[in-house]
Design an enzyme around this catalytic site. Structure first.
Site, PDB file in Angstrom:
ATOM      1  N   SER A 141      42.879 -22.381 -33.845  1.00  0.00           N
ATOM      2  CA  SER A 141      42.408 -20.695 -33.589  1.00  0.00           C
ATOM      3  C   SER A 141      41.686 -19.985 -34.803  1.00  0.00           C
ATOM      4  O   SER A 141      42.358 -20.554 -36.234  1.00  0.00           O
ATOM      5  CB  SER A 141      43.241 -20.269 -32.814  1.00  0.00           C
ATOM      6  OG  SER A 141      42.918 -19.118 -32.001  1.00  0.00           O
ATOM      7  N   TYR A 154      51.380 -16.815 -31.173  1.00  0.00           N
ATOM      8  CA  TYR A 154      50.168 -17.667 -31.665  1.00  0.00           C
ATOM      9  C   TYR A 154      50.024 -17.699 -32.804  1.00  0.00           C
ATOM     10  O   TYR A 154      49.544 -18.979 -32.751  1.00  0.00           O
ATOM     11  CB  TYR A 154      49.231 -16.646 -30.519  1.00  0.00           C
ATOM     12  CG  TYR A 154      48.031 -17.361 -30.390  1.00  0.00           C
ATOM     13  CD1 TYR A 154      48.184 -18.404 -29.295  1.00  0.00           C
ATOM     14  CD2 TYR A 154      46.486 -17.022 -31.182  1.00  0.00           C
ATOM     15  CE1 TYR A 154      46.862 -19.144 -29.162  1.00  0.00           C
ATOM     16  CE2 TYR A 154      46.028 -17.496 -30.764  1.00  0.00           C
ATOM     17  CZ  TYR A 154      45.923 -18.603 -29.439  1.00  0.00           C
ATOM     18  OH  TYR A 154      44.988 -19.423 -29.311  1.00  0.00           O
TER      19      TYR A 154
END
Length: 267
Positions: A141, A154
């Site tokens: 990401s 995350y």
């Protein structure tokens, strides 16, 4: 890998979002597809769309957090297709919570899916990729490039994916193993990841989701095309979206000082 015609492509998290778009794009380019997800209904729809494009495709229900299941899945794909040329470890989830308030179970959930799912898929399919002189794609990401408040779980998973994938690429290059490796860093993409996110229950995350839906314009179809272009060019790092490029530049310019600029934006 200059084209995907008649190549065997394995995609996890294929029931929606980037995974579905990758599957459909690969089907249009002549690939044979081994698609998996925990979402049976979403997976069936992806398989249907790929079949409409004339692809040979099989869907597999798979929980990427289950190491034994992923190893069995690799064996089944080998039996069904004779090997694998492209593997995309795409399955992912997110967690909106502060370090102080997140539940242990939620942190373990995001790490198990986003990090361990990538590790399981990589190790299970690496022998096939080596035999095929294939290509591995692990999806991190833009938050695998920089930390963000309320995204620590995350961040931890996606930084781990980046480190794991970059280390693997160096090992394969040093050992002259003919497998391409790409780590993908998408920015904000119009998928269901925010709708399906867990949170600490202490803040108004409905507003966050609504803002995401209003402002995010990059489509998963565009992301899929960028990823496949990166594979054909053997790119080790693939950035998707202007926000990912901005964050990459920010961390390069300011180094460890970048949190002074970004602090507070996630609250």
């Amino acid at each position: 890998m200059k084209d995907f015609n008649d190549k065997v492509a394995v995609v996890t998290g294929a029931g929606s979002g980037i995974g579905r778009s990758l599957a459909v794009e690969l089907a249009a380019r002549g690939a044979r597809l081994a698609l998996s997800d925990v979402d049976d209904e979403g997976l069936r729809e992806t398989v249907r769309r790929c079949t409409q494009r004339g692809a040979r495709v099989r869907g597999y229900r798979l929980d990427v957090t289950d190491r034994a299941a992923v190893l069995d899945h690799a064996g089944q794909v080998g039996a069904d297709f004779g090997g694998a040329d492209l593997v995309v470890n795409n399955a992912g989830v997110t967690l909106l919570a502060s370090v102080a308030d997140m539940a242990w179970e939620d942190l373990e959930w995001v790490m198990n899916v986003d990090f361990w799912g990538v590790v399981h898929g990589t190790r299970a399919f690496l022998p096939m990729l080596t035999a095929a002189r294939g290509h591995l794609v692990n999806v991190s990401s833009m938050l695998g490039l920089a930390g963000a408040p309320m995204q620590s779980g995350y961040n931890a998973a996606k930084f781990a994916v980046r480190g794991f994938t970059e280390a693997l690429a160096q090992e394969l290059r040093a050992d002259r193993v003919p497998v391409g490796v790409s780590c993908v860093h998408p920015g904000r993409i119009r998928t269901n990841i925010m709708r399906n996110a867990r949170n600490d229950g202490l803040r108004d995350y409905r507003t966050v989701r609504e803002q995401f839906d209003r402002t995010v314009t990059v489509t998963p179809e565009y992301a899929a095309r960028v990823i496949l272009r990166g594979v054909t060019r053997n790119r080790q790092r693939i950035l998707i979206g202007a926000d990912a490029y901005r964050l990459d530049v920010l961390t390069r310019l300011f180094g460890p000082a970048y949190p002074r600029i970004t602090a507070g934006r996630g609250r």
